[in-house]
Design a protein around this motif. Structure first.
Motif, mmCIF file in Angstrom:
data_model
loop_
_atom_site.group_PDB
_atom_site.id
_atom_site.type_symbol
_atom_site.label_atom_id
_atom_site.label_comp_id
_atom_site.label_asym_id
_atom_site.label_seq_id
_atom_site.Cartn_x
_atom_site.Cartn_y
_atom_site.Cartn_z
ATOM 1 N N ASN A 2 0.824 -1.195 0.000
ATOM 2 C CA ASN A 2 0.000 0.000 0.000
ATOM 3 C C ASN A 2 0.869 1.260 0.000
ATOM 4 O OD1 ASN A 2 -2.344 1.463 -0.001
ATOM 5 N ND2 ASN A 2 -2.663 1.289 2.195
ATOM 6 N N LEU A 3 1.988 1.223 0.739
ATOM 7 C CA LEU A 3 2.907 2.365 0.785
ATOM 8 C C LEU A 3 3.519 2.618 -0.587
ATOM 9 C CD1 LEU A 3 4.508 4.491 2.421
ATOM 10 C CD2 LEU A 3 6.209 2.712 2.794
ATOM 11 N N LEU A 4 3.886 1.566 -1.282
ATOM 12 C CA LEU A 4 4.473 1.711 -2.610
ATOM 13 C C LEU A 4 3.484 2.328 -3.593
ATOM 14 C CD1 LEU A 4 6.949 1.154 -4.370
ATOM 15 C CD2 LEU A 4 5.960 -1.076 -4.874
ATOM 16 N N ILE A 5 2.242 1.922 -3.531
ATOM 17 C CA ILE A 5 1.209 2.489 -4.402
ATOM 18 C C ILE A 5 1.018 3.963 -4.098
ATOM 19 C CG2 ILE A 5 -1.258 2.424 -4.948
ATOM 20 C CD1 ILE A 5 -1.084 -0.627 -4.571
ATOM 21 N N LYS A 6 0.982 4.324 -2.808
ATOM 22 C CA LYS A 6 0.827 5.730 -2.430
ATOM 23 C C LYS A 6 2.011 6.573 -2.893
ATOM 24 C CE LYS A 6 -2.203 5.300 1.528
ATOM 25 N NZ LYS A 6 -3.221 6.297 1.333
ATOM 26 N N LEU A 7 3.232 6.016 -2.814
ATOM 27 C CA LEU A 7 4.403 6.759 -3.277
ATOM 28 C C LEU A 7 4.390 6.946 -4.792
ATOM 29 C CD1 LEU A 7 7.278 5.361 -1.049
ATOM 30 C CD2 LEU A 7 6.256 7.641 -0.991
ATOM 31 N N ILE A 9 1.671 7.060 -6.683
ATOM 32 C CA ILE A 9 0.619 8.053 -6.939
ATOM 33 C C ILE A 9 1.126 9.452 -6.609
ATOM 34 C CG2 ILE A 9 -1.623 8.883 -6.104
ATOM 35 C CD1 ILE A 9 -2.509 5.954 -5.982
ATOM 36 N N SER A 10 1.866 9.591 -5.521
ATOM 37 C CA SER A 10 2.421 10.894 -5.152
ATOM 38 C C SER A 10 3.451 11.363 -6.171
ATOM 39 C CB SER A 10 3.065 10.829 -3.771
ATOM 40 O OG SER A 10 2.101 10.579 -2.791
ATOM 41 N N ALA A 11 4.259 10.442 -6.681
ATOM 42 C CA ALA A 11 5.249 10.813 -7.695
ATOM 43 C C ALA A 11 4.569 11.289 -8.978
ATOM 44 C CB ALA A 11 6.167 9.632 -7.996
ATOM 45 N N ILE A 12 3.512 10.620 -9.373
ATOM 46 C CA ILE A 12 2.762 11.041 -10.554
ATOM 47 C C ILE A 12 2.118 12.403 -10.299
ATOM 48 C CG2 ILE A 12 0.765 10.490 -12.014
ATOM 49 C CD1 ILE A 12 1.525 7.509 -11.582
ATOM 50 N N ALA A 13 1.620 12.622 -9.089
ATOM 51 C CA ALA A 13 1.031 13.922 -8.743
ATOM 52 C C ALA A 13 2.089 15.027 -8.783
ATOM 53 C CB ALA A 13 0.385 13.850 -7.364
ATOM 54 N N VAL A 14 3.308 14.725 -8.341
ATOM 55 C CA VAL A 14 4.398 15.710 -8.401
ATOM 56 C C VAL A 14 4.701 16.047 -9.860
ATOM 57 C CG1 VAL A 14 6.877 16.009 -8.004
ATOM 58 C CG2 VAL A 14 5.428 15.158 -6.173
ATOM 59 N N LEU A 15 4.760 15.048 -10.724
ATOM 60 C CA LEU A 15 5.025 15.288 -12.138
ATOM 61 C C LEU A 15 3.924 16.131 -12.785
ATOM 62 C CD1 LEU A 15 6.366 11.816 -13.329
ATOM 63 C CD2 LEU A 15 7.628 13.962 -13.243
ATOM 64 N N ILE A 16 2.671 15.798 -12.511
ATOM 65 C CA ILE A 16 1.548 16.549 -13.086
ATOM 66 C C ILE A 16 1.560 17.990 -12.595
ATOM 67 C CG2 ILE A 16 -0.974 16.745 -13.095
ATOM 68 C CD1 ILE A 16 -1.058 13.662 -13.089
ATOM 69 N N ALA A 49 8.625 12.585 -3.702
ATOM 70 C CA ALA A 49 7.500 12.016 -2.955
ATOM 71 C C ALA A 49 7.969 11.375 -1.656
ATOM 72 C CB ALA A 49 6.760 10.987 -3.818
ATOM 73 N N VAL A 50 9.090 10.669 -1.695
ATOM 74 C CA VAL A 50 9.631 10.037 -0.485
ATOM 75 C C VAL A 50 10.067 11.097 0.522
ATOM 76 C CG1 VAL A 50 11.546 8.641 0.397
ATOM 77 C CG2 VAL A 50 10.281 7.885 -1.608
ATOM 78 N N VAL A 51 10.770 12.128 0.045
ATOM 79 C CA VAL A 51 11.240 13.190 0.946
ATOM 80 C C VAL A 51 10.064 13.951 1.538
ATOM 81 C CG1 VAL A 51 12.481 15.395 0.980
ATOM 82 C CG2 VAL A 51 13.521 13.403 -0.080
ATOM 83 N N SER A 117 -5.138 14.071 -4.178
ATOM 84 C CA SER A 117 -6.454 13.594 -3.754
ATOM 85 C C SER A 117 -7.232 12.999 -4.917
ATOM 86 C CB SER A 117 -7.255 14.736 -3.136
ATOM 87 O OG SER A 117 -6.637 15.203 -1.988
ATOM 88 N N LEU A 118 -7.190 13.677 -6.057
ATOM 89 C CA LEU A 118 -7.907 13.163 -7.226
ATOM 90 C C LEU A 118 -7.325 11.830 -7.694
ATOM 91 C CD1 LEU A 118 -8.425 16.437 -9.295
ATOM 92 C CD2 LEU A 118 -10.154 15.134 -8.058
ATOM 93 N N LEU A 119 -5.997 11.752 -7.761
ATOM 94 C CA LEU A 119 -5.377 10.501 -8.192
ATOM 95 C C LEU A 119 -5.611 9.373 -7.199
ATOM 96 C CD1 LEU A 119 -1.962 11.707 -9.667
ATOM 97 C CD2 LEU A 119 -3.956 10.862 -10.914
ATOM 98 N N ASP A 120 -5.609 9.704 -5.923
ATOM 99 C CA ASP A 120 -5.857 8.682 -4.906
ATOM 100 C C ASP A 120 -7.284 8.151 -4.998
ATOM 101 O OD1 ASP A 120 -4.816 7.128 -2.777
ATOM 102 O OD2 ASP A 120 -5.953 8.353 -1.354
ATOM 103 N N LYS A 121 -8.225 9.035 -5.293
ATOM 104 C CA LYS A 121 -9.604 8.588 -5.461
ATOM 105 C C LYS A 121 -9.759 7.720 -6.707
ATOM 106 C CE LYS A 121 -12.302 11.594 -2.734
ATOM 107 N NZ LYS A 121 -12.276 10.870 -1.493
ATOM 108 N N LEU A 122 -9.029 8.065 -7.768
ATOM 109 C CA LEU A 122 -9.142 7.308 -9.010
ATOM 110 C C LEU A 122 -8.419 5.971 -8.967
ATOM 111 C CD1 LEU A 122 -8.679 10.103 -11.703
ATOM 112 C CD2 LEU A 122 -10.764 8.848 -11.168
ATOM 113 N N PHE A 123 -7.173 5.973 -8.442
ATOM 114 C CA PHE A 123 -6.329 4.785 -8.550
ATOM 115 C C PHE A 123 -5.965 4.173 -7.223
ATOM 116 C CE2 PHE A 123 -5.242 7.498 -12.217
ATOM 117 C CZ PHE A 123 -5.740 6.689 -13.203
ATOM 118 N N GLY A 124 -6.370 4.780 -6.136
ATOM 119 C CA GLY A 124 -6.021 4.253 -4.823
ATOM 120 C C GLY A 124 -6.762 2.962 -4.514
#
Length: 128
Positions: A2-7, A9-16, A49-51, A117-124
């Protein structure tokens, strides 16, 4: 897992967020130099995302407690400034991640939270 998926998703959110917000640059880092430019950017975004996860877990609660009086008097708006300072701190820690200034970091933190939040709702992970 679950942590890997969240990271991711966060990395993709940082890129977007960096793509749509001028003043934020994601480039090559010193930890990964192979592959194409897109892979280098994703690895840098993953490091960001990790930092950010680490800083939000360790540093943000300390800053929030220390700034409790000013947060109280500003009706919580000072928490936005704390988020911007954490983004600027991540800028100093991650090679290849550049934020131009405080106001850019403030906008980056706001847009990043919305996109995450949007990405987490879609792909979380769906909870039953």
């Amino acid at each position: 897992m679950n942590l890997l998926i969240k990271l991711i998703i966060s990395a993709i959110a940082v890129l977007i967020t960096a793509y749509f917000l001028g003043g934020v640059t994601i480039g090559n880092n010193q930890f990964y130099s192979g592959g194409s430019a897109e892979i280098n950017k994703f690895v840098t975004a993953l490091l960001v995302a990790v930092v950010l996860a680490f800083l939000n877990t360790i540093v943000k609660p300390i800053l929030t407690i220390l700034s409790l009086p000013i947060t109280f008097f500003t009706l919580g708006l000072f928490l936005l400034a704390i988020n911007a300072f954490i983004i600027l701190f991540a800028d100093k820690l991650v090679d290849g991640f550049k934020v131009d200034g405080f106001w850019t970091a403030l906008w980056f933190s706001l847009i990043l939270s919305i996109v995450s939040s949007l990405l987490d709702k879609l792909f979380g992970k769906k909870e039953d």
